[in-house]
Design an enzyme around this catalytic site. Structure first.
Site, short mmCIF file in Angstrom:
data_model
loop_
_atom_site.label_atom_id
_atom_site.label_comp_id
_atom_site.label_asym_id
_atom_site.label_seq_id
_atom_site.Cartn_x
_atom_site.Cartn_y
_atom_site.Cartn_z
N ASN A 8 -10.95 28.91 -36.25
CA ASN A 8 -10.82 29.84 -35.14
C ASN A 8 -11.62 31.12 -35.40
O ASN A 8 -11.53 32.07 -34.65
CB ASN A 8 -9.34 30.21 -34.92
N ASP A 68 -13.12 26.16 -46.52
CA ASP A 68 -12.27 27.22 -47.03
C ASP A 68 -13.12 28.01 -48.01
O ASP A 68 -13.88 27.43 -48.80
CB ASP A 68 -11.01 26.66 -47.71
N THR A 69 -13.02 29.31 -47.92
CA THR A 69 -13.84 30.20 -48.74
C THR A 69 -12.95 31.19 -49.44
O THR A 69 -11.98 31.69 -48.86
CB THR A 69 -14.88 30.94 -47.86
N GLY A 149 -15.20 40.13 -43.46
CA GLY A 149 -14.45 39.93 -44.71
C GLY A 149 -14.84 40.95 -45.77
O GLY A 149 -14.90 42.16 -45.51
#
Length: 191
Positions: A8, A68-69, A149
């Site tokens: 998302n 996924d990070t 981020g």
């Protein structure tokens, strides 16, 4: 080739579309009519990426991928790691996360870190994983207004500016996500 991207996150969608080019049709969760926040309950990026791709594959029965990070800081024993998005709480505030990292890194001389991305691809009902790592350094203060981020406090090795000071093309030269997606693209083209 059409792939559902199990995210998302608009910033990740923009990055991925810039990397994949015209050979692939990326369908977002929103475009697929799916409005869920997939849990990330596991201790590794690999397991969390798999959780997301399996969840979406089970819902759509289409080829899909997720990623996924995590930011892994050596002086913090690999933290924030799998908790990167929620490091300062469930509100997923990038600002709060950066404040927490800078506070925890205060006075530390070893500022080495890695951004690491794991992609989970489900293609023809089989899972494949691809990893990308970008080593770098955590700054003592924010620099730049681009990206998202932890980008304002991370300088990739080989660069002299943060991800948040780079345009998307510049970031993709170093990016963990770009490295993982280059492996994914090579796999898809060979498949």
């Amino acid at each position: 080739m059409k792939l559902v991207f199990a995210t998302n996150n608009d910033n990740k969608i923009k990055e991925i579309r810039s990397l994949l080019g015209n050979g692939f049709e990326i369908v977002t969760l929103q475009e697929a009519g799916i409005d869920i926040d997939i849990p990330e309950p596991h201790d590794t990026l690999e397991e969390n990426a798999r959780e997301k791709s399996v969840t979406i594959h089970n819902m759509t029965h289409q080829n899909c991928f997720s990623e996924d990070t995590g930011l892994e800081i050596l002086a913090l024993n690999g933290a924030p790691g799998v908790l990167s998005a929620r490091y300062a709480g469930e509100q997923k505030s990038a600002d709060d996360n950066i404040v927490k990292v800078l506070h925890e890194m205060a006075g530390k001389t070893d500022r080495k870190a890695n951004f690491r991305t794991v992609i989970s691809l489900i293609l023809d009902n089989k899972e494949y994983q691809f990893e990308g790592i970008c080593p770098g350094t955590i700054l003592t203060e924010r620099k730049g207004g681009k990206g998202f981020g932890y980008d304002p406090i991370f300088v990739p090795d080989g660069a002299d500016i943060t991800f948040a000071e780079m345009d998307l093309a510049g970031k993709n030269q170093y990016s963990h996500r770009a490295k993982a997606f280059q492996k994914l693209i090579a796999f898809l083209k060979a498949h």
